[in-house]
Write a protein that holds these residues in place. Structure first.
Motif, PDB file in Angstrom:
ATOM      1  N   VAL A  24      32.954  62.358  -2.930  1.00  0.00           N
ATOM      2  CA  VAL A  24      33.624  61.124  -2.486  1.00  0.00           C
ATOM      3  C   VAL A  24      35.116  61.388  -2.293  1.00  0.00           C
ATOM      4  CG1 VAL A  24      34.224  58.772  -3.180  1.00  0.00           C
ATOM      5  CG2 VAL A  24      31.903  59.621  -3.535  1.00  0.00           C
ATOM      6  N   ALA A  25      35.722  62.093  -3.234  1.00  0.00           N
ATOM      7  CA  ALA A  25      37.151  62.402  -3.122  1.00  0.00           C
ATOM      8  C   ALA A  25      37.429  63.272  -1.907  1.00  0.00           C
ATOM      9  CB  ALA A  25      37.633  63.096  -4.389  1.00  0.00           C
ATOM     10  N   SER A  26      36.543  64.206  -1.615  1.00  0.00           N
ATOM     11  CA  SER A  26      36.724  65.088  -0.468  1.00  0.00           C
ATOM     12  C   SER A  26      36.722  64.298   0.838  1.00  0.00           C
ATOM     13  CB  SER A  26      35.618  66.141  -0.463  1.00  0.00           C
ATOM     14  OG  SER A  26      35.687  66.930   0.680  1.00  0.00           O
ATOM     15  N   THR A  33      44.164  62.662   4.920  1.00  0.00           N
ATOM     16  CA  THR A  33      44.923  63.776   5.489  1.00  0.00           C
ATOM     17  C   THR A  33      44.905  63.736   7.014  1.00  0.00           C
ATOM     18  OG1 THR A  33      44.307  65.092   3.570  1.00  0.00           O
ATOM     19  CG2 THR A  33      45.193  66.274   5.437  1.00  0.00           C
ATOM     20  N   GLY A  34      43.754  63.401   7.580  1.00  0.00           N
ATOM     21  CA  GLY A  34      43.659  63.302   9.039  1.00  0.00           C
ATOM     22  C   GLY A  34      44.580  62.239   9.597  1.00  0.00           C
ATOM     23  N   GLY A  78      34.678  73.625  -5.472  1.00  0.00           N
ATOM     24  CA  GLY A  78      36.002  73.302  -4.940  1.00  0.00           C
ATOM     25  C   GLY A  78      36.222  73.869  -3.547  1.00  0.00           C
ATOM     26  N   GLY A  79      35.777  75.096  -3.311  1.00  0.00           N
ATOM     27  CA  GLY A  79      35.910  75.685  -1.981  1.00  0.00           C
ATOM     28  C   GLY A  79      35.102  74.943  -0.933  1.00  0.00           C
ATOM     29  N   ILE A  80      33.877  74.564  -1.291  1.00  0.00           N
ATOM     30  CA  ILE A  80      33.026  73.826  -0.345  1.00  0.00           C
ATOM     31  C   ILE A  80      33.619  72.453  -0.042  1.00  0.00           C
ATOM     32  CG2 ILE A  80      30.762  72.717  -0.099  1.00  0.00           C
ATOM     33  CD1 ILE A  80      29.617  75.117  -1.679  1.00  0.00           C
ATOM     34  N   LEU A  81      34.040  71.755  -1.084  1.00  0.00           N
ATOM     35  CA  LEU A  81      34.627  70.434  -0.870  1.00  0.00           C
ATOM     36  C   LEU A  81      35.970  70.522  -0.146  1.00  0.00           C
ATOM     37  CD1 LEU A  81      33.754  68.664  -4.236  1.00  0.00           C
ATOM     38  CD2 LEU A  81      32.616  68.447  -2.028  1.00  0.00           C
ATOM     39  N   GLY A  82      36.721  71.592  -0.395  1.00  0.00           N
ATOM     40  CA  GLY A  82      37.959  71.807   0.352  1.00  0.00           C
ATOM     41  C   GLY A  82      37.695  72.022   1.827  1.00  0.00           C
ATOM     42  N   PHE A  83      36.649  72.779   2.139  1.00  0.00           N
ATOM     43  CA  PHE A  83      36.275  72.985   3.542  1.00  0.00           C
ATOM     44  C   PHE A  83      35.871  71.668   4.195  1.00  0.00           C
ATOM     45  CE2 PHE A  83      33.029  73.721   6.769  1.00  0.00           C
ATOM     46  CZ  PHE A  83      33.739  74.506   7.661  1.00  0.00           C
ATOM     47  N   ILE A  84      35.111  70.838   3.469  1.00  0.00           N
ATOM     48  CA  ILE A  84      34.692  69.548   4.021  1.00  0.00           C
ATOM     49  C   ILE A  84      35.901  68.663   4.303  1.00  0.00           C
ATOM     50  CG2 ILE A  84      33.484  67.398   3.436  1.00  0.00           C
ATOM     51  CD1 ILE A  84      31.413  69.181   1.976  1.00  0.00           C
ATOM     52  N   ALA A  85      36.842  68.614   3.372  1.00  0.00           N
ATOM     53  CA  ALA A  85      38.039  67.779   3.558  1.00  0.00           C
ATOM     54  C   ALA A  85      38.871  68.266   4.737  1.00  0.00           C
ATOM     55  CB  ALA A  85      38.881  67.768   2.285  1.00  0.00           C
ATOM     56  N   VAL A  86      39.038  69.579   4.844  1.00  0.00           N
ATOM     57  CA  VAL A  86      39.820  70.142   5.949  1.00  0.00           C
ATOM     58  C   VAL A  86      39.123  69.891   7.280  1.00  0.00           C
ATOM     59  CG1 VAL A  86      40.523  72.353   6.946  1.00  0.00           C
ATOM     60  CG2 VAL A  86      41.074  71.838   4.590  1.00  0.00           C
ATOM     61  N   SER A  87      37.815  70.015   7.295  1.00  0.00           N
ATOM     62  CA  SER A  87      37.073  69.793   8.529  1.00  0.00           C
ATOM     63  C   SER A  87      37.147  68.328   8.963  1.00  0.00           C
ATOM     64  CB  SER A  87      35.619  70.235   8.339  1.00  0.00           C
ATOM     65  OG  SER A  87      34.934  70.215   9.556  1.00  0.00           O
ATOM     66  N   ILE A  88      37.027  67.402   8.023  1.00  0.00           N
ATOM     67  CA  ILE A  88      37.162  65.977   8.363  1.00  0.00           C
ATOM     68  C   ILE A  88      38.569  65.690   8.872  1.00  0.00           C
ATOM     69  CG2 ILE A  88      37.268  63.662   7.345  1.00  0.00           C
ATOM     70  CD1 ILE A  88      34.904  64.497   5.572  1.00  0.00           C
ATOM     71  N   SER A  89      39.557  66.278   8.226  1.00  0.00           N
ATOM     72  CA  SER A  89      40.943  66.099   8.660  1.00  0.00           C
ATOM     73  C   SER A  89      41.147  66.616  10.079  1.00  0.00           C
ATOM     74  CB  SER A  89      41.872  66.822   7.686  1.00  0.00           C
ATOM     75  OG  SER A  89      43.193  66.799   8.150  1.00  0.00           O
ATOM     76  N   ASN A  90      40.546  67.750  10.383  1.00  0.00           N
ATOM     77  CA  ASN A  90      40.672  68.313  11.731  1.00  0.00           C
ATOM     78  C   ASN A  90      40.029  67.426  12.780  1.00  0.00           C
ATOM     79  OD1 ASN A  90      42.077  70.581  11.005  1.00  0.00           O
ATOM     80  ND2 ASN A  90      40.259  71.845  10.764  1.00  0.00           N
ATOM     81  N   VAL A  91      38.844  66.903  12.483  1.00  0.00           N
ATOM     82  CA  VAL A  91      38.154  66.055  13.447  1.00  0.00           C
ATOM     83  C   VAL A  91      38.998  64.835  13.777  1.00  0.00           C
ATOM     84  CG1 VAL A  91      36.153  64.531  13.728  1.00  0.00           C
ATOM     85  CG2 VAL A  91      35.823  66.852  12.922  1.00  0.00           C
ATOM     86  N   LEU A  92      39.584  64.226  12.758  1.00  0.00           N
ATOM     87  CA  LEU A  92      40.419  63.049  13.006  1.00  0.00           C
ATOM     88  C   LEU A  92      41.720  63.428  13.714  1.00  0.00           C
ATOM     89  CD1 LEU A  92      39.914  61.114   9.674  1.00  0.00           C
ATOM     90  CD2 LEU A  92      38.870  60.659  11.889  1.00  0.00           C
ATOM     91  N   SER A  99      34.082  57.520  13.217  1.00  0.00           N
ATOM     92  CA  SER A  99      32.619  57.623  13.183  1.00  0.00           C
ATOM     93  C   SER A  99      32.130  59.042  13.469  1.00  0.00           C
ATOM     94  CB  SER A  99      31.996  56.656  14.192  1.00  0.00           C
ATOM     95  OG  SER A  99      32.426  56.969  15.503  1.00  0.00           O
ATOM     96  N   PHE A 100      32.981  59.906  13.973  1.00  0.00           N
ATOM     97  CA  PHE A 100      32.589  61.274  14.303  1.00  0.00           C
ATOM     98  C   PHE A 100      32.685  62.235  13.125  1.00  0.00           C
ATOM     99  CE2 PHE A 100      32.237  59.769  18.402  1.00  0.00           C
ATOM    100  CZ  PHE A 100      31.940  60.747  19.320  1.00  0.00           C
ATOM    101  N   ILE A 101      33.071  61.754  11.940  1.00  0.00           N
ATOM    102  CA  ILE A 101      33.163  62.676  10.810  1.00  0.00           C
ATOM    103  C   ILE A 101      31.784  63.155  10.370  1.00  0.00           C
ATOM    104  CG2 ILE A 101      35.347  61.739   9.999  1.00  0.00           C
ATOM    105  CD1 ILE A 101      33.801  60.396   7.727  1.00  0.00           C
ATOM    106  N   LEU A 102      30.732  62.466  10.778  1.00  0.00           N
ATOM    107  CA  LEU A 102      29.372  62.890  10.475  1.00  0.00           C
ATOM    108  C   LEU A 102      28.724  63.647  11.631  1.00  0.00           C
ATOM    109  CD1 LEU A 102      28.101  59.663   8.693  1.00  0.00           C
ATOM    110  CD2 LEU A 102      28.936  61.773   7.660  1.00  0.00           C
ATOM    111  N   ASN A 103      29.439  63.816  12.733  1.00  0.00           N
ATOM    112  CA  ASN A 103      28.913  64.478  13.919  1.00  0.00           C
ATOM    113  C   ASN A 103      29.185  65.979  13.814  1.00  0.00           C
ATOM    114  OD1 ASN A 103      28.213  65.365  16.458  1.00  0.00           O
ATOM    115  ND2 ASN A 103      29.194  63.644  17.519  1.00  0.00           N
ATOM    116  N   VAL A 104      28.128  66.763  13.687  1.00  0.00           N
ATOM    117  CA  VAL A 104      28.277  68.212  13.491  1.00  0.00           C
ATOM    118  C   VAL A 104      28.866  68.872  14.730  1.00  0.00           C
ATOM    119  CG1 VAL A 104      27.016  70.340  12.993  1.00  0.00           C
ATOM    120  CG2 VAL A 104      26.376  68.232  11.846  1.00  0.00           C
ATOM    121  N   SER A 105      28.512  68.394  15.909  1.00  0.00           N
ATOM    122  CA  SER A 105      29.038  69.015  17.131  1.00  0.00           C
ATOM    123  C   SER A 105      30.545  68.813  17.253  1.00  0.00           C
ATOM    124  CB  SER A 105      28.318  68.476  18.365  1.00  0.00           C
ATOM    125  OG  SER A 105      28.560  67.102  18.521  1.00  0.00           O
ATOM    126  N   ALA A 106      31.066  67.693  16.742  1.00  0.00           N
ATOM    127  CA  ALA A 106      32.519  67.481  16.758  1.00  0.00           C
ATOM    128  C   ALA A 106      33.207  68.486  15.848  1.00  0.00           C
ATOM    129  CB  ALA A 106      32.851  66.059  16.329  1.00  0.00           C
TER     130      ALA A 106
END
Length: 142
Positions: A24-26, A33-34, A78-92, A99-106
């Motif tokens: 949830v925090a990630s 961050t995004g 921590g590494g996995i959750l860090g990757f998820i947070a960074v990836s969500i930040s990048n998408v935004l 709504s695209f934070i769950l879209n793998v192609s994005a």
């Protein structure tokens, strides 16, 4: 109410709590961050990927407080959750809607764009790898 008394939880229960609270925090940290990167980007005209390092520290702090673990599995989490947070930040930050934070192609599109070789994207990638590394190394009590 024993779930909130982390001093009475077993090691497995603390890890399970760290997974749930960390996930949830990630997501929340990634979204925050995004939007911070969008705000700074529209104000200055530059992408401010340095904020990702703070996200790595924040995720590690949450995992240390909730999990209180010394095992390597807390670092891996921590590494996995860090990757998820960074990836969500990048998408935004790349202009996709929330709504695209769950879209793998994005996510794939953004990460492929980061490997394009442009100097700006290389620096973004360095900051984000540093954020993932910080989340990995700081997530457990050593």
């Amino acid at each position: 109410m024993e779930i909130f008394n982390t001093h009475r939880l077993t090691q497995k229960q603390r890890f399970n709590a760290a997974v749930v609270v960390g996930a949830v925090a990630s997501i929340v940290i990634g979204i925050a961050t995004g939007y911070i990167r969008i705000l700074i980007g529209t104000t200055t005209g530059f992408d401010f990927s340095f904020v990702s390092i703070g996200a790595g520290y924040a995720i590690a702090y949450v995992l240390r407080k909730v999990g209180r673990g010394v095992q390597v599995k807390f670092s891996i989490l921590g590494g996995i959750l860090g990757f998820i947070a960074v990836s969500i930040s990048n998408v935004l930050a790349f202009g996709f809607p929330l709504s695209f934070i769950l879209n793998v192609s994005a996510h794939l599109n953004v990460w492929l764009n980061l490997f394009s070789g442009n100097l700006n994207t290389v620096l973004m990638l360095v900051y984000q790898v540093a954020a993932i590394y910080i989340a990995y190394t700081q997530s457990r009590i050593v």
